[in-house]
Design a protein around this motif. Structure first.
Motif, PDB file in Angstrom:
ATOM      1  N   PHE A  44      65.029  21.605  51.605  1.00 27.00           N
ATOM      2  CA  PHE A  44      63.629  21.655  51.234  1.00 27.00           C
ATOM      3  C   PHE A  44      63.537  21.811  49.723  1.00 27.00           C
ATOM      4  O   PHE A  44      63.865  22.863  49.183  1.00 27.00           O
ATOM      5  CB  PHE A  44      62.919  22.815  51.942  1.00 27.00           C
ATOM      6  CG  PHE A  44      62.936  22.678  53.443  1.00 27.00           C
ATOM      7  CD1 PHE A  44      62.023  21.876  54.076  1.00 27.00           C
ATOM      8  CD2 PHE A  44      63.885  23.334  54.197  1.00 27.00           C
ATOM      9  CE1 PHE A  44      62.030  21.734  55.455  1.00 27.00           C
ATOM     10  CE2 PHE A  44      63.911  23.201  55.568  1.00 27.00           C
ATOM     11  CZ  PHE A  44      62.984  22.395  56.198  1.00 27.00           C
ATOM     12  N   VAL A  45      63.118  20.748  49.045  1.00 30.48           N
ATOM     13  CA  VAL A  45      62.984  20.764  47.593  1.00 30.48           C
ATOM     14  C   VAL A  45      61.579  21.247  47.269  1.00 30.48           C
ATOM     15  O   VAL A  45      60.607  20.527  47.454  1.00 30.48           O
ATOM     16  CB  VAL A  45      63.243  19.367  46.990  1.00 30.48           C
ATOM     17  CG1 VAL A  45      63.077  19.398  45.483  1.00 30.48           C
ATOM     18  CG2 VAL A  45      64.621  18.876  47.367  1.00 30.48           C
ATOM     19  N   VAL A  46      61.480  22.485  46.807  1.00 26.86           N
ATOM     20  CA  VAL A  46      60.194  23.105  46.521  1.00 26.86           C
ATOM     21  C   VAL A  46      60.031  23.345  45.028  1.00 26.86           C
ATOM     22  O   VAL A  46      58.919  23.337  44.514  1.00 26.86           O
ATOM     23  CB  VAL A  46      60.061  24.429  47.306  1.00 26.86           C
ATOM     24  CG1 VAL A  46      58.756  25.112  47.028  1.00 26.86           C
ATOM     25  CG2 VAL A  46      60.224  24.174  48.796  1.00 26.86           C
ATOM     26  N   GLU A  47      61.153  23.532  44.328  1.00 32.51           N
ATOM     27  CA  GLU A  47      61.121  23.808  42.894  1.00 32.51           C
ATOM     28  C   GLU A  47      62.104  22.888  42.171  1.00 32.51           C
ATOM     29  O   GLU A  47      63.107  22.478  42.740  1.00 32.51           O
ATOM     30  CB  GLU A  47      61.508  25.259  42.626  1.00 32.51           C
ATOM     31  CG  GLU A  47      60.584  26.253  43.278  1.00 32.51           C
ATOM     32  CD  GLU A  47      61.131  27.661  43.208  1.00 32.51           C
ATOM     33  OE1 GLU A  47      60.305  28.570  43.142  1.00 32.51           O
ATOM     34  OE2 GLU A  47      62.354  27.849  43.228  1.00 32.51           O
ATOM     35  N   VAL A  48      61.774  22.569  40.930  1.00 31.77           N
ATOM     36  CA  VAL A  48      62.670  21.770  40.092  1.00 31.77           C
ATOM     37  C   VAL A  48      62.906  22.502  38.781  1.00 31.77           C
ATOM     38  O   VAL A  48      62.074  23.274  38.325  1.00 31.77           O
ATOM     39  CB  VAL A  48      62.109  20.354  39.812  1.00 31.77           C
ATOM     40  CG1 VAL A  48      62.025  19.543  41.074  1.00 31.77           C
ATOM     41  CG2 VAL A  48      60.770  20.414  39.149  1.00 31.77           C
ATOM     42  N   ASN A  49      64.062  22.256  38.193  1.00 33.81           N
ATOM     43  CA  ASN A  49      64.400  22.846  36.908  1.00 33.81           C
ATOM     44  C   ASN A  49      64.067  21.835  35.816  1.00 33.81           C
ATOM     45  O   ASN A  49      64.546  20.713  35.840  1.00 33.81           O
ATOM     46  CB  ASN A  49      65.880  23.218  36.879  1.00 33.81           C
ATOM     47  CG  ASN A  49      66.241  24.055  35.695  1.00 33.81           C
ATOM     48  OD1 ASN A  49      65.370  24.464  34.935  1.00 33.81           O
ATOM     49  ND2 ASN A  49      67.507  24.312  35.516  1.00 33.81           N
ATOM     50  N   ILE A 105      61.837  26.670  35.552  1.00 33.39           N
ATOM     51  CA  ILE A 105      61.682  26.238  36.942  1.00 33.39           C
ATOM     52  C   ILE A 105      60.202  26.123  37.275  1.00 33.39           C
ATOM     53  O   ILE A 105      59.418  27.035  37.013  1.00 33.39           O
ATOM     54  CB  ILE A 105      62.384  27.204  37.890  1.00 33.39           C
ATOM     55  CG1 ILE A 105      63.889  27.137  37.664  1.00 33.39           C
ATOM     56  CG2 ILE A 105      62.064  26.883  39.345  1.00 33.39           C
ATOM     57  CD1 ILE A 105      64.708  28.023  38.544  1.00 33.39           C
ATOM     58  N   LYS A 106      59.833  24.980  37.847  1.00 34.88           N
ATOM     59  CA  LYS A 106      58.440  24.715  38.200  1.00 34.88           C
ATOM     60  C   LYS A 106      58.348  24.251  39.640  1.00 34.88           C
ATOM     61  O   LYS A 106      59.325  23.796  40.217  1.00 34.88           O
ATOM     62  CB  LYS A 106      57.854  23.621  37.292  1.00 34.88           C
ATOM     63  CG  LYS A 106      57.731  24.020  35.868  1.00 34.88           C
ATOM     64  CD  LYS A 106      57.037  22.966  35.078  1.00 34.88           C
ATOM     65  CE  LYS A 106      56.845  23.427  33.643  1.00 34.88           C
ATOM     66  NZ  LYS A 106      56.137  22.461  32.834  1.00 34.88           N
ATOM     67  N   GLU A 107      57.142  24.352  40.190  1.00 32.24           N
ATOM     68  CA  GLU A 107      56.911  23.881  41.543  1.00 32.24           C
ATOM     69  C   GLU A 107      57.029  22.365  41.587  1.00 32.24           C
ATOM     70  O   GLU A 107      56.589  21.676  40.668  1.00 32.24           O
ATOM     71  CB  GLU A 107      55.521  24.307  42.001  1.00 32.24           C
ATOM     72  CG  GLU A 107      55.249  24.012  43.450  1.00 32.24           C
ATOM     73  CD  GLU A 107      53.920  24.564  43.886  1.00 32.24           C
ATOM     74  OE1 GLU A 107      53.277  23.915  44.713  1.00 32.24           O
ATOM     75  OE2 GLU A 107      53.523  25.625  43.384  1.00 32.24           O
ATOM     76  N   TYR A 108      57.622  21.850  42.650  1.00 33.79           N
ATOM     77  CA  TYR A 108      57.802  20.406  42.795  1.00 33.79           C
ATOM     78  C   TYR A 108      56.429  19.751  42.994  1.00 33.79           C
ATOM     79  O   TYR A 108      55.631  20.227  43.785  1.00 33.79           O
ATOM     80  CB  TYR A 108      58.706  20.118  43.978  1.00 33.79           C
ATOM     81  CG  TYR A 108      59.165  18.698  44.080  1.00 33.79           C
ATOM     82  CD1 TYR A 108      60.085  18.191  43.200  1.00 33.79           C
ATOM     83  CD2 TYR A 108      58.674  17.871  45.074  1.00 33.79           C
ATOM     84  CE1 TYR A 108      60.529  16.883  43.298  1.00 33.79           C
ATOM     85  CE2 TYR A 108      59.105  16.560  45.172  1.00 33.79           C
ATOM     86  CZ  TYR A 108      60.033  16.081  44.282  1.00 33.79           C
ATOM     87  OH  TYR A 108      60.461  14.788  44.382  1.00 33.79           O
ATOM     88  N   PRO A 109      56.164  18.660  42.270  1.00 36.29           N
ATOM     89  CA  PRO A 109      54.843  18.025  42.368  1.00 36.29           C
ATOM     90  C   PRO A 109      54.574  17.409  43.722  1.00 36.29           C
ATOM     91  O   PRO A 109      55.366  16.986  44.419  1.00 36.29           O
ATOM     92  CB  PRO A 109      54.879  16.936  41.315  1.00 36.29           C
ATOM     93  CG  PRO A 109      56.258  16.822  40.830  1.00 36.29           C
ATOM     94  CD  PRO A 109      57.012  18.002  41.322  1.00 36.29           C
TER      95      PRO A 109
END
Length: 42
Positions: A28-33, A38-42
């Motif tokens: 589950f990709v919820v955040e990206v670096n 680190i930010k919430e995945y769009p």
């Protein structure tokens, strides 16, 4: 893992172990670096 899943570097770097469901073989990709953290995945 990146070769097998097709995830980008930022998605892999933002991945946490509690977001991996080994029983169902899902990620589950919820955040990206990003450069700014680190930010919430769009």
């Amino acid at each position: 893992m990146g070769l097998y899943t097709g995830l980008r570097w930022g998605e892999l770097a933002g991945l946490h172990s509690h977001r991996v469901d080994r029983r169902r073989s899902r990620l589950f990709v919820v955040e990206v670096n990003t450069k700014s953290g680190i930010k919430e995945y769009p």
